[in-house]
Scaffold this motif. Structure first.
Motif, PDB file in Angstrom:
ATOM      1  N   LEU A   1       0.828  -1.212   0.000  1.00  0.00           N
ATOM      2  CA  LEU A   1       0.000   0.000   0.000  1.00  0.00           C
ATOM      3  C   LEU A   1       0.860   1.259   0.000  1.00  0.00           C
ATOM      4  N   LYS A   2       1.962   1.237   0.748  1.00  0.00           N
ATOM      5  CA  LYS A   2       2.870   2.376   0.772  1.00  0.00           C
ATOM      6  C   LYS A   2       3.420   2.660  -0.627  1.00  0.00           C
ATOM      7  N   GLN A   3       3.790   1.590  -1.327  1.00  0.00           N
ATOM      8  CA  GLN A   3       4.308   1.732  -2.687  1.00  0.00           C
ATOM      9  C   GLN A   3       3.240   2.324  -3.609  1.00  0.00           C
ATOM     10  N   ARG A   4       2.022   1.840  -3.496  1.00  0.00           N
ATOM     11  CA  ARG A   4       0.930   2.359  -4.334  1.00  0.00           C
ATOM     12  C   ARG A   4       0.644   3.828  -4.038  1.00  0.00           C
ATOM     13  N   LEU A   5       0.653   4.183  -2.748  1.00  0.00           N
ATOM     14  CA  LEU A   5       0.401   5.574  -2.383  1.00  0.00           C
ATOM     15  C   LEU A   5       1.505   6.495  -2.882  1.00  0.00           C
TER      16      LEU A   5
ATOM     17  N   LEU B   1      -4.463  14.862  -3.639  1.00  0.00           N
ATOM     18  CA  LEU B   1      -5.339  15.968  -3.254  1.00  0.00           C
ATOM     19  C   LEU B   1      -6.754  15.744  -3.787  1.00  0.00           C
ATOM     20  N   ARG B   2      -6.855  15.297  -5.032  1.00  0.00           N
ATOM     21  CA  ARG B   2      -8.167  15.012  -5.631  1.00  0.00           C
ATOM     22  C   ARG B   2      -8.876  13.900  -4.862  1.00  0.00           C
ATOM     23  N   GLN B   3      -8.148  12.831  -4.554  1.00  0.00           N
ATOM     24  CA  GLN B   3      -8.720  11.710  -3.801  1.00  0.00           C
ATOM     25  C   GLN B   3      -9.134  12.164  -2.398  1.00  0.00           C
ATOM     26  N   SER B   4      -8.329  12.993  -1.769  1.00  0.00           N
ATOM     27  CA  SER B   4      -8.653  13.500  -0.433  1.00  0.00           C
ATOM     28  C   SER B   4      -9.946  14.302  -0.461  1.00  0.00           C
ATOM     29  N   HIS B   5     -10.083  15.147  -1.466  1.00  0.00           N
ATOM     30  CA  HIS B   5     -11.292  15.970  -1.598  1.00  0.00           C
ATOM     31  C   HIS B   5     -12.517  15.086  -1.824  1.00  0.00           C
ATOM     32  N   LEU B   6     -12.408  14.097  -2.715  1.00  0.00           N
ATOM     33  CA  LEU B   6     -13.534  13.189  -2.981  1.00  0.00           C
ATOM     34  C   LEU B   6     -13.911  12.402  -1.730  1.00  0.00           C
ATOM     35  N   LEU B   7     -12.909  11.905  -1.018  1.00  0.00           N
ATOM     36  CA  LEU B   7     -13.169  11.141   0.197  1.00  0.00           C
ATOM     37  C   LEU B   7     -13.860  12.019   1.241  1.00  0.00           C
TER      38      LEU B   7
ATOM     39  N   ASP C   1       2.099  11.031   3.021  1.00  0.00           N
ATOM     40  CA  ASP C   1       1.849  10.211   1.835  1.00  0.00           C
ATOM     41  C   ASP C   1       0.502   9.498   1.868  1.00  0.00           C
ATOM     42  N   GLU C   2      -0.404   9.945   2.748  1.00  0.00           N
ATOM     43  CA  GLU C   2      -1.726   9.340   2.859  1.00  0.00           C
ATOM     44  C   GLU C   2      -2.807  10.315   2.420  1.00  0.00           C
ATOM     45  N   ILE C   3      -4.019   9.793   2.275  1.00  0.00           N
ATOM     46  CA  ILE C   3      -5.174  10.646   2.028  1.00  0.00           C
ATOM     47  C   ILE C   3      -5.282  11.611   3.211  1.00  0.00           C
ATOM     48  N   ASP C   4      -5.499  12.888   2.920  1.00  0.00           N
ATOM     49  CA  ASP C   4      -5.528  13.933   3.945  1.00  0.00           C
ATOM     50  C   ASP C   4      -6.875  13.928   4.678  1.00  0.00           C
ATOM     51  N   THR C   5      -6.831  13.822   6.008  1.00  0.00           N
ATOM     52  CA  THR C   5      -8.064  13.807   6.807  1.00  0.00           C
ATOM     53  C   THR C   5      -8.328  15.148   7.497  1.00  0.00           C
ATOM     54  N   GLU C   6      -7.524  16.151   7.235  1.00  0.00           N
ATOM     55  CA  GLU C   6      -7.639  17.437   7.932  1.00  0.00           C
ATOM     56  C   GLU C   6      -9.020  18.077   7.775  1.00  0.00           C
ATOM     57  N   GLU C   7      -9.565  18.092   6.573  1.00  0.00           N
ATOM     58  CA  GLU C   7     -10.871  18.732   6.357  1.00  0.00           C
ATOM     59  C   GLU C   7     -11.994  17.971   7.056  1.00  0.00           C
ATOM     60  N   ILE C   8     -11.880  16.652   7.125  1.00  0.00           N
ATOM     61  CA  ILE C   8     -12.889  15.866   7.845  1.00  0.00           C
ATOM     62  C   ILE C   8     -12.824  16.207   9.329  1.00  0.00           C
ATOM     63  N   ILE C   9     -11.613  16.288   9.874  1.00  0.00           N
ATOM     64  CA  ILE C   9     -11.449  16.627  11.290  1.00  0.00           C
ATOM     65  C   ILE C   9     -12.030  18.011  11.576  1.00  0.00           C
ATOM     66  N   LYS C  10     -11.770  18.970  10.718  1.00  0.00           N
ATOM     67  CA  LYS C  10     -12.340  20.311  10.900  1.00  0.00           C
ATOM     68  C   LYS C  10     -13.857  20.260  10.879  1.00  0.00           C
TER      69      LYS C  10
ATOM     70  N   THR D   1      -6.302   2.245 -11.991  1.00  0.00           N
ATOM     71  CA  THR D   1      -6.171   3.319 -11.013  1.00  0.00           C
ATOM     72  C   THR D   1      -6.617   2.814  -9.646  1.00  0.00           C
ATOM     73  N   TRP D   2      -6.297   3.607  -8.628  1.00  0.00           N
ATOM     74  CA  TRP D   2      -6.735   3.304  -7.272  1.00  0.00           C
ATOM     75  C   TRP D   2      -7.606   4.437  -6.797  1.00  0.00           C
ATOM     76  N   GLN D   3      -8.691   4.103  -6.111  1.00  0.00           N
ATOM     77  CA  GLN D   3      -9.607   5.120  -5.615  1.00  0.00           C
ATOM     78  C   GLN D   3      -9.874   4.879  -4.135  1.00  0.00           C
ATOM     79  N   ALA D   4      -9.776   5.958  -3.347  1.00  0.00           N
ATOM     80  CA  ALA D   4     -10.035   5.863  -1.909  1.00  0.00           C
ATOM     81  C   ALA D   4     -11.534   5.892  -1.660  1.00  0.00           C
ATOM     82  N   GLN D   5     -11.992   5.010  -0.773  1.00  0.00           N
ATOM     83  CA  GLN D   5     -13.400   4.955  -0.394  1.00  0.00           C
ATOM     84  C   GLN D   5     -13.495   5.001   1.127  1.00  0.00           C
ATOM     85  N   PRO D   6     -14.439   5.790   1.665  1.00  0.00           N
ATOM     86  CA  PRO D   6     -14.590   5.816   3.120  1.00  0.00           C
ATOM     87  C   PRO D   6     -15.329   4.580   3.609  1.00  0.00           C
TER      88      PRO D   6
END
Length: 165
Positions: A17-21, A30-36, A60-69, A152-157
């Motif tokens: 997973l680290k390699q894929r990310l 950033l796009r994936q983070s926004h969609l998630l 190197d991960e999907i950004d959770t900052e906006e969800i936390i806010k 492609t890889w897509q992040a899903q909650p």
């Protein structure tokens, strides 16, 4: 499965997973983070919850900052991981505000978390929590293939309901 085999499988999966990310561009991350973020905030279980456990993202991960806010903006209670190195145990402990994150000490893995001596409410083990639900947000990765054959890889909650002990 023996403990050693499980441990080995976890290490292997984490490395993959680290390699894929790492292969994702900053723009794609950033796009994936926004969609998630949009999917999580629109999710009915998120909307109806009052307590959310969420990880603090690394670079190197999907950004959770906006969800936390948003958790705080919506008046929900937020819990983040605190890993206890001596016991390999992790608790989800209460975060006071999104701004508090930057003042938390960093682990050897460069992750912000409350110090072990910092007494905080725990998501599942406090007496006040016994009758309450806490939802744990994790990210799963789905592999997609376009009509042109591009993979492609897509992040899903994924929201999981946690039960008290």
């Amino acid at each position: 499965m023996a403990a050693a085999a499980v441990s080995s499988a976890k290490r292997s999966l984490r490395a993959e997973l680290k390699q894929r990310l790492r292969a994702l561009s900053a723009e794609e991350r950033l796009r994936q983070s926004h969609l998630l973020t949009q999917k999580v905030i629109a999710h009915s279980q998120y909307q109806n919850s009052k307590r959310i456990s969420i990880f603090l993202s690394m670079q190197d991960e999907i950004d959770t900052e906006e969800i936390i806010k948003d958790i705080f903006k919506q008046g929900k209670i937020c819990f983040i991981p605190r890993y206890r190195f001596q016991s390999n145990h992790m608790d989800m402990v209460k975060l006071a505000s999104p701004e508090e994150i930057s003042s938390l000490p960093k682990t050897s893995w460069n992750i912000h978390q409350p110090g072990e001596g910092d007494v905080r409410e725990e998501a599942l083990s406090t007496e006040s929590q016994r009758e309450k639900e806490t939802w744990l947000l994790i990210t799963k990765w789905l592999r997609n293939e376009t009509e042109e054959g591009v993979k492609t890889w897509q992040a899903q909650p994924l929201l999981l309901k946690c039960q008290s002990n």
